[in-house]
Design an enzyme around this catalytic site. Structure first.
Site, PDB file in Angstrom:
ATOM      1  N   GLN A  61      -6.702  13.367  24.881  1.00 15.49           N
ATOM      2  CA  GLN A  61      -6.279  14.451  25.778  1.00 15.49           C
ATOM      3  C   GLN A  61      -4.992  14.044  26.494  1.00 15.49           C
ATOM      4  OE1 GLN A  61      -9.764  16.132  28.207  1.00 15.49           O
ATOM      5  NE2 GLN A  61     -10.631  14.280  27.335  1.00 15.49           N
ATOM      6  N   ASN A  62      -4.592  12.795  26.308  1.00 15.35           N
ATOM      7  CA  ASN A  62      -3.434  12.293  27.051  1.00 15.35           C
ATOM      8  C   ASN A  62      -2.124  12.746  26.420  1.00 15.35           C
ATOM      9  OD1 ASN A  62      -5.369  11.069  28.535  1.00 15.35           O
ATOM     10  ND2 ASN A  62      -5.042   9.022  27.710  1.00 15.35           N
ATOM     11  N   HIS A 101      -3.722  17.816  23.818  1.00 11.11           N
ATOM     12  CA  HIS A 101      -3.056  18.517  24.928  1.00 11.11           C
ATOM     13  C   HIS A 101      -1.546  18.417  24.845  1.00 11.11           C
ATOM     14  CE1 HIS A 101      -6.943  18.342  27.605  1.00 11.11           C
ATOM     15  NE2 HIS A 101      -7.028  19.196  26.611  1.00 11.11           N
ATOM     16  N   CYS A 103      10.772  25.990  23.591  1.00 13.09           N
ATOM     17  CA  CYS A 103      11.383  27.061  24.383  1.00 13.09           C
ATOM     18  C   CYS A 103      10.264  27.928  24.956  1.00 13.09           C
ATOM     19  CB  CYS A 103      12.296  27.900  23.495  1.00 13.09           C
ATOM     20  SG  CYS A 103      12.857  29.382  24.333  1.00 13.09           S
ATOM     21  N   CYS A 120      17.455  26.783  25.774  1.00 13.45           N
ATOM     22  CA  CYS A 120      17.153  26.748  24.337  1.00 13.45           C
ATOM     23  C   CYS A 120      18.418  27.093  23.562  1.00 13.45           C
ATOM     24  CB  CYS A 120      16.050  27.768  24.054  1.00 13.45           C
ATOM     25  SG  CYS A 120      15.752  28.063  22.311  1.00 13.45           S
TER      26      CYS A 120
HETATM   27  P1  OAD Z   1      -9.967  12.753  34.588  1.00 13.69           P
HETATM   28  O1  OAD Z   1      -9.040  12.363  35.667  1.00 13.69           O
HETATM   29  O2  OAD Z   1     -10.763  14.008  34.747  1.00 13.69           O
HETATM   30  O3  OAD Z   1     -11.019  11.571  34.337  1.00 13.69           O
HETATM   31  C1  OAD Z   1     -10.588  10.241  34.210  1.00 13.69           C
HETATM   32  C2  OAD Z   1     -11.798   9.377  33.890  1.00 13.69           C
HETATM   33  O4  OAD Z   1     -11.333   8.059  33.629  1.00 13.69           O
HETATM   34  C3  OAD Z   1     -12.830   9.279  35.005  1.00 13.69           C
HETATM   35  O5  OAD Z   1     -14.131   9.541  34.476  1.00 13.69           O
HETATM   36  C4  OAD Z   1     -12.707   7.820  35.479  1.00 13.69           C
HETATM   37  O6  OAD Z   1     -13.957   7.283  35.920  1.00 13.69           O
HETATM   38  C5  OAD Z   1     -12.247   7.147  34.205  1.00 13.69           C
HETATM   39  N1  OAD Z   1     -11.533   5.878  34.389  1.00 13.69           N
HETATM   40  C6  OAD Z   1     -10.793   5.445  35.459  1.00 13.69           C
HETATM   41  N2  OAD Z   1     -10.279   4.239  35.231  1.00 13.69           N
HETATM   42  C7  OAD Z   1     -10.683   3.862  33.995  1.00 13.69           C
HETATM   43  C8  OAD Z   1     -10.471   2.711  33.176  1.00 13.69           C
HETATM   44  N3  OAD Z   1      -9.715   1.705  33.603  1.00 13.69           N
HETATM   45  N4  OAD Z   1     -11.039   2.678  31.947  1.00 13.69           N
HETATM   46  C9  OAD Z   1     -11.806   3.716  31.502  1.00 13.69           C
HETATM   47  N5  OAD Z   1     -12.034   4.832  32.229  1.00 13.69           N
HETATM   48  C10 OAD Z   1     -11.491   4.913  33.450  1.00 13.69           C
HETATM   49  O7  OAD Z   1      -9.120  12.767  33.219  1.00 13.69           O
HETATM   50  P2  OAD Z   1      -9.418  13.517  31.855  1.00 13.69           P
HETATM   51  O8  OAD Z   1     -10.876  13.571  31.576  1.00 13.69           O
HETATM   52  O9  OAD Z   1      -8.536  12.920  30.832  1.00 13.69           O
HETATM   53  O10 OAD Z   1      -5.449  18.423  31.091  1.00 13.69           O
HETATM   54  O11 OAD Z   1      -8.896  14.963  32.197  1.00 13.69           O
HETATM   55  C11 OAD Z   1      -8.897  15.929  31.184  1.00 13.69           C
HETATM   56  C12 OAD Z   1      -7.752  16.868  31.350  1.00 13.69           C
HETATM   57  O12 OAD Z   1      -7.715  17.384  32.681  1.00 13.69           O
HETATM   58  C13 OAD Z   1      -6.383  16.253  31.192  1.00 13.69           C
HETATM   59  O13 OAD Z   1      -5.986  16.108  29.839  1.00 13.69           O
HETATM   60  C14 OAD Z   1      -5.513  17.243  31.899  1.00 13.69           C
HETATM   61  C15 OAD Z   1      -6.335  17.488  33.139  1.00 13.69           C
HETATM   62  O14 OAD Z   1      -6.171  18.728  33.753  1.00 13.69           O
HETATM   63  C16 OAD Z   1      -4.301  19.093  30.967  1.00 13.69           C
HETATM   64  O15 OAD Z   1      -3.296  18.790  31.596  1.00 13.69           O
HETATM   65  C17 OAD Z   1      -4.395  20.229  30.002  1.00 13.69           C
END
Ligand code: OAD
Length: 254
Positions: free
Chosen positions: A105-106, A123, A131, A157
């Site tokens: 998702q990163n 994502h 554009c 663009c």
């Molecule tokens: P979140 O910020 O929701 O969750 C991050 C997770 O990483 C949490 O469960 C933490 O406990 C965990 N974490 C923290 N440090 C860590 C480490 N060192 N090793 C392993 N895990 C760790 O992030 P996402 O789930 O990626 O979307 O969020 C999903 C989406 O929400 C993103 O892609 C973004 C955001 O809105 C868009 O921008 C479309």
């Protein structure tokens, strides 16, 4: 309940018997590379910034420089970061199994920079642009990086003159179709899925472990905190990706 070490050994055992492995990663994967997550209290991006003002096309059309500058800051953060040992461990895993796919998702591109060969970016990516009107694609070498602090107007663009926006998925937008199709396919056909550093709160990405689990895959979660997914996983490794992943892969190699 297993100790962390027992979970690491159980995860390594599952990988040793696997042919097709998926690593489904979220923002926590990059935490130890110095890139903030989204939902953690105090340090998460959404604790400090309003997603409605920065991560929607409506916000971009209302104030292109504000949104573009925020993404330029994030690009700078990522450019200065380096993939940590957990990234390298996932690349090592490629030589231990017949198919290894990262679904992330990163948008930071760190899996690609670490040398991962099969990466699905659900994502989008900070180093790609489109554009806002005609959707013509641009790579980052056409777009200034900035120093992460100055206000930057998005360049026009070259096809239609409208503003260029980051090719990331904003709130209310669909996932890129090819990425979603590929991700759903590998999730449904893997033997092991490692779910790393995601709160598992954002859909459709959060369906992936459910799809894999329903198809019979072993689900391993790596996260220092329990999540909504934890009760449904087979092996929960409570710890940081940069520490736990090298331990699991080293044990799987032994
Ligand atoms: P979140 O910020 O929701 O969750 C991050 C997770 O990483 C949490 O469960 C933490 O406990 C965990 N974490 C923290 N440090 C860590 C480490 N060192 N090793 C392993 N895990 C760790 O992030 P996402 O789930 O990626 O979307 O969020 C999903 C989406 O929400 C993103 O892609 C973004 C955001 O809105 C868009 O921008 C479309």
């Amino acid at each position: 309940m297993r100790t962390v070490d027992e979970s690491v050994q159980a995860a390594a055992e599952a990988l040793r018997g696997a042919q097709r492995v998926v690593a489904a990663t979220g923002a926590g994967m990059s935490r130890e590379s110095g890139i903030p997550t989204f939902r953690e209290a105090q340090t998460g991006l959404w604790a400090q910034f309003d997603p409605e003002a920065l991560a929607t096309e409506h916000a971009f059309r209302q104030d292109p420089a504000r949104v573009f500058s925020w993404y330029a800051w994030r690009r700078k953060l990522v450019a200065d970061a380096k993939p940590h040992a957990g990234y390298t461990a996932l690349v090592t895993l490629e030589s231990l199994v017949s198919q290894m796919t990262v679904i992330t998702q990163n948008v930071d591109g760190l899996h690609r920079r670490a040398g991962a060969t099969d990466v699905i970016e659900l994502h989008g990516a900070l180093d790609r642009f489109i554009c806002v009107d005609c959707r013509h694609p641009f790579l980052s070498d056409c777009v200034p990086m900035g120093d992460g602090t100055a206000s930057l107007e998005p360049p026009p663009c070259e096809q239609c003159g409208a503003a260029i926006r980051p090719a990331v998925v904003w709130f209310g937008e669909a996932l890129p179709e090819a990425a979603q199709t590929a991700a759903w396919h590998v999730a449904a056909s893997c033997d092991v899925m490692m779910v790393i550093g995601t709160s598992s709160l954002v859909y459709p990405a959060a369906y992936l472990p459910r799809i894999a689990g329903d198809a019979g895959a072993t689900i391993i979660e790596i996260n220092p905190e329990a999540t909504d997914l934890t009760p449904a996983v087979d092996i929960a490794c409570l710890g940081a990706a940069g520490t736990i992943l090298p331990q699991i892969i080293e044990a799987a190699e032994a």
